[in-house]
Design an enzyme around this catalytic site. Structure first.
Site, PDB file in Angstrom:
ATOM      1  N   ASP A 263      56.655  89.817 -29.432  1.00  0.00           N
ATOM      2  CA  ASP A 263      57.828  89.589 -28.390  1.00  0.00           C
ATOM      3  C   ASP A 263      59.260  90.120 -28.962  1.00  0.00           C
ATOM      4  O   ASP A 263      59.370  91.167 -29.649  1.00  0.00           O
ATOM      5  CB  ASP A 263      57.784  88.309 -27.729  1.00  0.00           C
ATOM      6  CG  ASP A 263      57.968  88.370 -26.274  1.00  0.00           C
ATOM      7  OD1 ASP A 263      59.111  88.564 -25.929  1.00  0.00           O
ATOM      8  OD2 ASP A 263      56.955  88.084 -25.593  1.00  0.00           O
ATOM      9  N   HIS A 294      63.286  85.924 -24.074  1.00  0.00           N
ATOM     10  CA  HIS A 294      61.732  85.878 -23.789  1.00  0.00           C
ATOM     11  C   HIS A 294      60.856  85.665 -24.651  1.00  0.00           C
ATOM     12  O   HIS A 294      59.968  84.678 -24.777  1.00  0.00           O
ATOM     13  CB  HIS A 294      61.428  87.303 -23.054  1.00  0.00           C
ATOM     14  CG  HIS A 294      60.056  87.331 -22.301  1.00  0.00           C
ATOM     15  ND1 HIS A 294      58.678  87.484 -23.073  1.00  0.00           N
ATOM     16  CD2 HIS A 294      59.732  87.096 -21.151  1.00  0.00           C
ATOM     17  CE1 HIS A 294      57.606  87.479 -22.374  1.00  0.00           C
ATOM     18  NE2 HIS A 294      58.275  87.428 -21.329  1.00  0.00           N
ATOM     19  N   SER A 459      52.971  86.355 -17.507  1.00  0.00           N
ATOM     20  CA  SER A 459      53.457  86.410 -19.089  1.00  0.00           C
ATOM     21  C   SER A 459      53.774  84.877 -19.701  1.00  0.00           C
ATOM     22  O   SER A 459      54.110  84.706 -20.692  1.00  0.00           O
ATOM     23  CB  SER A 459      54.822  87.148 -19.302  1.00  0.00           C
ATOM     24  OG  SER A 459      55.258  87.174 -20.611  1.00  0.00           O
TER      25      SER A 459
END
Length: 1122
Positions: A263, A294, A459
């Site tokens: 990520d 994120h 996600s």
């Protein structure tokens, strides 16, 4: 007083005892009935910041990924490349140096920079080298993030409000050079501001991070004019909802499991994490921290130890930073990081990314290699729901656990992508995906600066499953059989099916963490099937198969079954046998199969084709049987090499058969002439949709034309799919051929065959789309990084090819593009970027309406002065719908029709007796396509089909029939094919070169091998439903074939022998913790009653022993009956 005090004390003791009993009962119930807790109203309405993610992927000019067949040191790889290029005398090339943690280790690829001259020949020379596997273009992936949060929302959301306040209305990125803030909402994407999609930057081609925060679907309730909302509590911990704390209490906390998070990075000092084992940076930025938030959130859901808890707090976190703060990544970064993950022996890998490009071969190959090395990969299925056919890669791969999202009401989240997979089209049918669903709406996770915040998206659902997998793995690490296949089998077998939801929405159902652990504890390596049975009568789960029964003469119905092989990373299907049940009419089914050549890694597929025998054309009933699929697996290397094990799986099959419908109720859908992305740039049909210009939903009746299919079935039509050329169609079986939005060319033989079929009674309905080469050039998009243009291969439809097909009927479509709202009778209509009718016979019915010239509006963008002026829109009467009865001249003794002759319905009905077909052409397919549907025109298709099937024309069409010329009805040219386009590279008709011509016409043969059945005589009736909770063998059960049918004695098998295996639970579920829900309920009542009785007797006994005066308590004692 003493009595009262004692009574009070005893009452408290009684309450404690009762609560303890109930809590223990609830604990037991939670193991097998955790879904009861889930069904409580815990709907989350807490909204986090609304985050929109936009991704692009671009080919890097003159940079290529050279993949090798094995791992070599850099010096050896350089020698291979040098040897290949020296043959051609290529001088100007360079191997790009990659500076990352894997640079000193052997690798299976290099990045090669070539000069413009002789690139094609250099690539050919490289691919001919025996050590080189393939050469592909280097890709850059870029993510754009936009926060849209107003002050009121900020005040209501304490999570990360400071972090987001400055960004609440801006879309931004950062320059690699000066780290300065630059805005993406400008026109710089096109060098000359002349491309139609100048703000798009190829959004959907990239693998995107599949989350966004805030309210992603409608989760507010009972809104009234006063603005009041019924708010319901958000579960404070996703781990408590899935009851991870029960496993924690058993000492299972993720310890010893290596989890990789691919990520945006993670700060080393973040207070939520206690076991960050390693952080690696694979980008060109010199930082390991998360600049976007994120990656922090994803890692928190998996392994946070504070506040918003993760599932596996003691797991070893390996953070792979593969996205820059500028939100950019490269394919080569992922490949290097994947190689490093293999070397570090990662157990679980979470990929909260996805994209539609399942043809990015280096990426796909590396995912296969990861799972072959026992890396359990979990990936988000995508946020492109509720549209079907929107699965993202790599979650759509068989070896990957693809995760969809649900909300806290146990409903499929609107954003969650739906199946089927589209790899297999047009010849076959897609596989079942997602594999499993879990909570992905308003889930709380770690914020970048500490604290918690809610996010939504698949996600988010992906790390929920990844964390659960890490937790489960830590509980069975002592076993040697933990593989991607065994974990996936356990998750699927334990999943709880959601009622009223089909398999392409939920896969095997909702994650059940505790039941999965129970299964893994007793797991024994084995093979299994997904789905584990085929029941074409089971609705809603088996949609769309259950919506249309089988009948003689129909196209094959194909079900694509995934094979999961926990016995070994590789194997093969060595035998398939069909056993029809005589008493259940199984002999009326014809079964064919095709399957993957090998089962690797851990998975393969088998396509089951079902048709009805001709002698059953009047049969009405249920037909049943089963397939025995024998798999040979390689596993457990020994001194003598790999050992092999054969195992046989049984696949029960049930289908509803009806008498053959009349031909005028049967419609054949042409899938063969549909092309889509990937691999080529095939644009959307609606030019107004600039945010999603790629046509990537497969154009199938069960994907973006799902609503159309359902409408046709509701009207009683039977719809079949043709995956081969029109020359393979037995037109005598059908009333209407439906051609919607075709992009493919036609073989000359197809044109001749269609003319013959129409003359003999087949009707054809065509829904076309725009085509104009000038507009196509405007629909290109410019990549400012590579300085290259992407050009469409066709328009919305391949109109020049359609004109070739229609030329034998004196019909042609024009090259102008029109758009606008209009009314047809009482029906509101919208014409979205459609073509128009250029040529039409005079005796046909032609419907026109006033529309705007959208093509002209697009083309004037080239003129900056015209662009800035509010020029008056040009409105024209445009012919959009034509209906024609072919061979009409013969009815009137060859007298040529004129514009003054009318043909009433009673005359048109005579045509049906002459066996000549009818044609209907409409210039826009967007009103049937669910992708960007504004105003559906299903009613119009219904009226058209009534005309083509019965000859009765709607009065609405007759009333709107306009006088017209036969040729060039409005000023326009016939559309010409764009010179130099690359359609031949993706076509199944054109030769794969620029010299023109067509390929040889494919032979009309099935892709499946028909299996001769071995009938079984089942003496007892079969259960009305094949579905049972999925069964996996445990350590207490022998590994053997589920059905052994090798001799004639099989004819005496009873129902129990064939079907009872599906009723069994895993042996571990027979423990006291997994008794039935009902037994727990009665046990609870009995225990509470016993406690009350004991308490009553004790108080009464104690009262009799009291010798003190109790005048003040007399009244109380009278009340209680003493």
């Amino acid at each position: 007083m003493h009595v009262l005090n004692c009574f009070t004390m005893h009452r408290e003791i009684f309450i404690l005892i009762t609560m303890h009993i109930l809590s223990q009962t609830a604990l037991c119930n939670s193991i097998t009935s955790s879904n009861n807790y889930m069904e409580e109203e815990v709907n989350a309405t807490t909204q986090g910041p609304q985050v929109d993610f936009h991704f692009t992927t671009n080919v890097i000019k003159n940079e290529f990924i050279v993949m090798f067949k094995a791992y070599y040191q850099s010096e050896t790889r350089g020698k291979f490349i040098t040897a290949a290029l020296n043959i051609l005398g290529v001088k100007n090339w360079k191997i790009m140096r990659r500076i990352n943690p894997a640079q000193d280790f052997p690798s299976d690829f290099d990045i090669l920079a070539l000069e413009d001259n002789d690139i094609s020949s250099s690539i050919s020379a490289l691919e001919e080298h025996p050590a080189i596997k393939r050469v592909t273009s280097q890709r850059m992936v870029q993510r754009k993030i936009k926060y849209t949060l107003n002050d009121e929302e900020l005040s209501e959301n304490p999570f990360d409000s400071d972090e987001l306040r400055d960004n609440k209305t801006e879309k931004y990125s950062y320059s690699d050079d000066d780290n300065s803030k630059t805005y993406s909402d400008n026109n710089d994407d096109c060098e000359f501001s002349t491309c139609l999609f100048h703000n798009w930057r190829n959004i959907h081609r990239g693998r995107t991070i599949r989350s966004y925060s805030g309210q992603s679907e409608q989760e507010t309730f009972n809104q009234n004019p006063s603005g009041r909302k019924l708010l319901r509590a958000t579960p404070p911990q996703i781990t408590s909802v899935l009851q991870a704390n029960i496993l924690w209490s058993l000492g299972i906390t993720g310890k010893g499991v290596k989890v990789a998070v691919f990520d945006t990075g993670l700060a080393k000092s973040h207070p939520h994490f206690k076991k960050i084992k390693e952080r690696t940076n694979w980008t060109n930025e010199k930082t390991l921290d998360d600049g976007l938030g994120h990656g922090t959130f994803v890692a928190g859901v998996i392994a946070s130890n504070e506040e918003c808890l993760g599932f596996a707090p003691d797991a070893d976190l390996h953070i792979f930073r593969v996205f820059t703060n500028n939100q950019v990544s490269y394919t080569s970064w992922f490949l290097d990081a994947f190689n490093y993950a293999i070397m570090k022996k990662i157990n679980v890998l979470n990929l909260s990314i996805g994209g539609p490009d399942f043809m990015d071969q280096p990426f796909v190959d590396k995912v296969w290699e990861l799972t072959a090395n026992k890396v359990i990969m979990v990936s988000a299925i995508g946020n492109d729901g509720p549209l079907y056919g929107t699965l993202n890669n790599p979650a759509d791969q068989m070896d990957v656990i693809g995760v969809g999202g649900i909300n806290f009401d146990n409903q499929i989240a609107k954003f969650s992508s739906r199946g089927m997979t589209t790899w297999e089209l047009p010849q076959g049918y897609g596989r079942v995906k997602p594999d499993i669903v879990t909570y992905g709406s308003s889930v709380r996770g770690s914020s970048m600066k500490g604290g918690c915040r809610p996010l939504s998206g698949t996600s988010v659902a992906s790390p929920v499953v990844a964390g659960a997998v890490a937790l489960l793995a830590s509980g069975v690490l002592h076993k040697k059989n933990l593989t991607p296949a065994s974990m996936k089998q356990a998750l699927m077998a334990s999943a709880r099916r959601l009622p009223g939801v089909n398999m392409f929405e939920q896969g095997h159902g909702k994650l059940d963490l505790l039941k999965a652990y129970q299964i893994l504890k007793g797991y024994k390596p084995q093979a299994s099937l997904s789905p584990s049975y085929i029941d074409l009568t089971e609705c809603q789960y088996m949609w769309p198969y259950c919506t249309q029964p089988l009948y003689a003469g129909a196209m094959p119905t194909i079900v694509n079954v995934t094979i999961l092989n926990g016995l070994g990373v590789s194997g093969q299907v060595i035998d398939v046998q069909w056993y029809p049940y005589i008493s259940q009419h199984g002999m009326k089914l014809e079964i064919g199969v095709s399957h993957s050549d090998i089962i690797w890694p851990w998975s393969g597929w088998i396509a089951v084709s079902m048709t009805v025998t001709q002698y059953a054309n009047t049969f009405d009933g249920i037909a049943q049987g089963h397939l025995n699929i024998t798999i040979e697996s390689e596993h457990s290397p020994s001194e003598d090499g790999c050992t092999t094990t054969n195992t046989t799986l049984m696949l029960p099959i049930r289908a509803k058969i009806i008498p053959q419908p009349p031909s005028n109720r049967r419609i054949v859908w042409d899938q063969f002439h549909s092309l889509r992305y990937p691999p080529g740039y095939f644009p959307r049909d609606n030019l107004k949709i600039k945010s999603d210009p790629l046509d990537w939903n497969a154009d199938h009746i069960h994907t973006n034309f799902k609503d159309l299919y359902q409408n046709l079935r509701n009207l009683g039509y039977y719809v079949e799919v043709l995956g081969s050329p029109l020359t393979c169609l037995d037109a005598s079986q059908y009333g209407t051929l439906l051609l919607v939005d075709p992009e493919e060319e036609y073989f000359p033989e197809e044109i001749a065959k269609l003319k013959k079929d129409v003359d003999e009674g087949l009707s054809v309905v065509i829904f076309a789309d725009w085509y104009n080469t000038s507009v196509m050039r405007k629909a290109r998009f410019y990549d400012e990084n590579t300085r290259q243009w992407w050009m469409p291969e066709t328009g919305g439809a391949n109109v020049p090819a359609l004109n070739d097909l229609l030329s034998v009927f004196q019909i042609a479509l024009g090259d102008r593009v029109f758009e606008g709202n209009f009314k047809l009778g009482d029906h509101e209509m919208y014409y979205a970027s459609g073509t128009h009718i250029h040529t039409f016979p005079l005796h046909g019915v032609l419907v026109s309406t006033a529309l705007k010239d959208q093509g002209k509006q697009i083309l004037v963008l080239e003129n900056s002065e015209a662009k800035n002026q509010n020029a008056k829109e040009e409105i024209l009467q445009v012919p959009i719908l034509g209906l024609l009865q072919t061979n009409l001249y013969n009815l009137y003794n060859d007298v040529q029709p004129s514009e003054n002759i009318t043909y009433p319905n009673q005359t048109l009905t005579l045509i049906h007796k002459r066996q000549s077909g009818r044609l209907a052409i409409y210039g826009d397919s967007n009103c049937l396509d669910s992708s960007h549907l504004e105003k559906a025109c299903f009613w119009m298709l219904d009226a058209i089909l009534e005309y083509t099937s019965t000859g009765h024309m709607s009065k609405l069409f007759l009333d709107n029939n306009s006088p017209h010329r036969e040729v060039n009805i409005i000023p326009s040219e016939l559309p010409q094919r764009m010179k130099g386009n690359g359609l031949h590279r993706y076509s199944r008709v054109l030769e794969n070169n620029m010299n023109g011509g067509t390929r040889p016409l494919p032979i009309c043969e099935t892709h499946q091998t028909r299996i001769i059945g071995s009938p079984l005589n089942i003496s007892s009736s079969i259960s009305s439903s094949l579905y049972r909770p999925h069964h996996l063998l445990s350590r207490n059960e022998p590994l053997k074939a589920l059905s052994s049918v090798e001799t004639q004695e099989a004819s005496d098998l009873e129902e129990e022998a064939l079907w009872s295996w599906r009723n069994k639970q895993a042996a571990i579920l027979h423990t006291s913790l997994n008794s039935s829900d009902g037994s727990f309920t009665w046990a609870s009542i009995a225990l509470v009653f016993l406690a009350i009785s004991v308490f009553y007797l004790y108080v009464k006994w104690h009262y009799r022993r009291v010798s003190v005066k109790r005048k003040k308590s007399n009244r109380f004692l009278q009340i209680i009956g003493f």
